[in-house]
Design an enzyme around this catalytic site. Structure first.
Site, short mmCIF file in Angstrom:
data_model
loop_
_atom_site.label_atom_id
_atom_site.label_comp_id
_atom_site.label_asym_id
_atom_site.label_seq_id
_atom_site.Cartn_x
_atom_site.Cartn_y
_atom_site.Cartn_z
N GLU A 94 5.50 4.70 -9.42
CA GLU A 94 5.01 5.61 -8.38
C GLU A 94 6.17 5.93 -7.46
OE1 GLU A 94 1.60 4.57 -5.94
OE2 GLU A 94 0.56 3.71 -7.67
N GLU A 102 -0.11 -2.99 -7.70
CA GLU A 102 0.21 -3.55 -6.39
C GLU A 102 -0.69 -4.71 -5.97
OE1 GLU A 102 0.41 -0.34 -3.55
OE2 GLU A 102 2.16 0.53 -4.51
C1 BG6 Z 1 0.49 3.24 -3.45
C2 BG6 Z 1 -0.85 3.11 -4.12
O1 BG6 Z 1 0.72 2.13 -2.69
O2 BG6 Z 1 0.65 4.25 -2.51
C3 BG6 Z 1 -1.67 4.38 -4.16
O3 BG6 Z 1 -0.74 2.57 -5.41
C4 BG6 Z 1 -1.54 5.13 -2.85
O4 BG6 Z 1 -2.99 4.07 -4.47
C5 BG6 Z 1 -0.07 5.47 -2.63
O5 BG6 Z 1 -2.35 6.26 -2.78
C6 BG6 Z 1 0.21 6.28 -1.38
O6 BG6 Z 1 -0.29 5.63 -0.25
P1 BG6 Z 1 -1.40 6.30 0.68
O7 BG6 Z 1 -1.95 5.16 1.47
O8 BG6 Z 1 -0.70 7.30 1.53
O9 BG6 Z 1 -2.40 6.92 -0.23
#
Ligand code: BG6
Length: 464
Positions: free
Chosen positions: A367, A165
């Site tokens: 993800e 990202e």
């Molecule tokens: C993604 C990232 O954007 O979202 C992760 O690559 C992150 O590092 C995940 O943990 C979930 O977002 P958050 O802010 O709730 O942890």
């Protein structure tokens, strides 16, 4: 509806070094930007839990990789921490390397394919103090780090990613001022975005060299991972709404897609940014560097779409150009804990966009997951968290992915974020993402949630 994963569709887990490892001062690890932020303002972190803890992966990696195997997963993405692998003279830190070698050999023994990312928002602090991504010298330091990693682990890791990202770094830290160092400046944000693009491209160049020199096998692949949230606007858009959509898509998605598919930045967007006085100087030789940025495949992190409309004002409070305002879709279904819209069809729309606009570039869902607060509310009598909401979330997304594949999208696999509860930046352990619980009161003990059993079934039912 039952989910039938195609035979060659891979299923795995995504996590990152800074969110899991902990051991933040062990084995010669240097301070990184999260440690610096934690040190200077711990109250910014949920329950005052700073970057120091991770989920204890440093101690428990063997158990964690075994758990992945037990669930039937075939692959696992994490990241090397720059601040662990390299010393302050930008030479290999042997002790740090030793940890990642142990992770590699454990994954190999368990038959789990390791996907390795080089940067997950974790700048070493001494480089941040030299200007971080605003400084081109830091780009050089990153390239040295990437070269060192390819040479050190080339025989053990086949699948590499330059960045996770890259859009988040300029957005969160330099444009929206949400993360340390809390800057709100469009010009500085674009400098960061541009330097990250150069850094990515130079790392790909290093990757190719390492291959030619025999450090990496012929079938090694390089990719980029980004959160290409498909943008949408109103159902009855005005020309100005459509222009807002074009700019949103151009800066956040097309910027990276054109870079990794065609080795260039989108010309219309660059021109507009230049006209608005916020595009950094493109120096002689830069276009040749960007031309090296093409990758073998792409990771698509998907949590939520972005919805925009024409901006009410053309500039923000600093006088910087404003290209869009957020649009709240009245029909949006929300994950109230994270404040993100749940819109599973977004993966399908992305797949169709790739099929039409970048047909030669394969991708996977790198993800996707759901973070929920106070999950202990859902603990059943047997002690297991009954996370039916997570099962429903993943199921809906997988259904749309299957439909995208049927309709011609080249989607190769799926990684769930984060298989094991981990440290979510300044939200710390507020929203839990895992299919495996981490008990903070019981020395980070791991326990399956209901969704873990469900995903095992889904994988078992994969076409043979
Ligand atoms: C993604 C990232 O954007 O979202 C992760 O690559 C992150 O590092 C995940 O943990 C979930 O977002 P958050 O802010 O709730 O942890």
């Amino acid at each position: 509806m039952e989910i039938h994963l195609p035979k060659h569709f891979f299923m795995g887990a995504a996590m990152s070094g800074p969110q899991t490892e902990g051991a933040y001062k062990i084995g010669g690890k240097l301070e990184n930007i999260w440690d610096t932020w934690s040190d200077c303002s711990i109250s910014d972190f949920y329950n005052k839990v700073g970057s120091y803890v991770g989920n204890n992966f440093y101690e428990r990696y063997e158990e964690d990789i075994r758990l992945m195997k037990d669930l039937g997963l075939d692959s696992f993405r994490t990241s090397i921490q720059w601040s662990r692998l390299m010393d302050p003279d930008q030479k290999l830190n042997k002790e740090g390397a030793g940890f990642y070698h142990k992770v590699c050999s454990c994954a190999r023994e368990q038959g789990i394919e390791l996907f390795m990312n080089l940067y997950h928002f974790d700048m070493p602090s001494y480089l941040f103090r030299r200007g971080g991504w605003e400084n081109r010298e830091v780009v050089e330091a990153y390239v040295t780090y990437a070269r060192t990693a390819f040479r050190e682990f080339g025989k053990e890791i086949c699948y590499w990613f330059t960045f996770n990202e890259p859009i988040v770094e300029p957005d969160q830290r330099y444009r929206d001022g949400i993360w340390y160092p809390f800057v709100r400046d469009a010009k500085r944000g674009m400098a960061v975005q541009y330097h990250l693009s150069l850094a990515h491209s130079l790392a790909v160049r290093e990757f190719k060299r390492a291959k030619e020199e025999g450090y990496l096998p012929e079938d090694a692949r390089i990719g980029l991972i980004n959160c290409f949230a498909p943008p949408y606007t109103r159902e009855d858009p005005s020309p100005k709404d459509l222009e807002a959509l074009r700019m949103e898509d151009g800066i956040r998605n097309r910027w990276w897609l054109d870079l990794v598919a065609e080795g260039r930045l989108p010309e219309d967007i660059v021109k507009r940014l230049e006209a608005d006085g916020i595009m950094p100087e493109i120096r002689p030789g830069d276009k040749e560097i960007l031309a090296e940025g093409k990758v073998d495949w792409l990771g698509f992190n998907y949590y939520h779409p972005s919805r925009v409309q024409a901006p009410e004002k053309r500039t923000d409070e600093n006088g910087d150009p404003k290209y869009s305002d957020p649009y709240v879709w009245p029909k949006a279904r929300m994950n109230i804990y994270r404040g993100w819209e749940i819109y599973p069809k977004g993966v399908y729309d992305f797949g169709m966009k790739m099929r039409e606009e970048y047909p030669d570039l394969k991708f996977f869902i790198s993800e996707n997951g759901m973070g929920v607060e106070h999950e202990e509310r859902f603990r059943g009598e047997n002690g297991e968290i009954q996370d039916d909401y997570r099962i429903e979330f993943v199921k809906e997304h997988l259904e749309w992915i299957m439909k995208a594949i049927e309709d011609g999208a080249q989607c190769m696999g799926y990684h769930y974020w984060a298989l094991i509860d981990n440290w979510s930046w300044n939200n710390a352990f507020k929203n839990r993402y895992g299919m495996i619980e981490v008990d903070l009161a019981e020395n980070y003990q791991r326990r399956f949630k209901k969704s873990a059993g469900w995903i095992r079934e889904v994988i078992n039912n994969r076409e043979k």
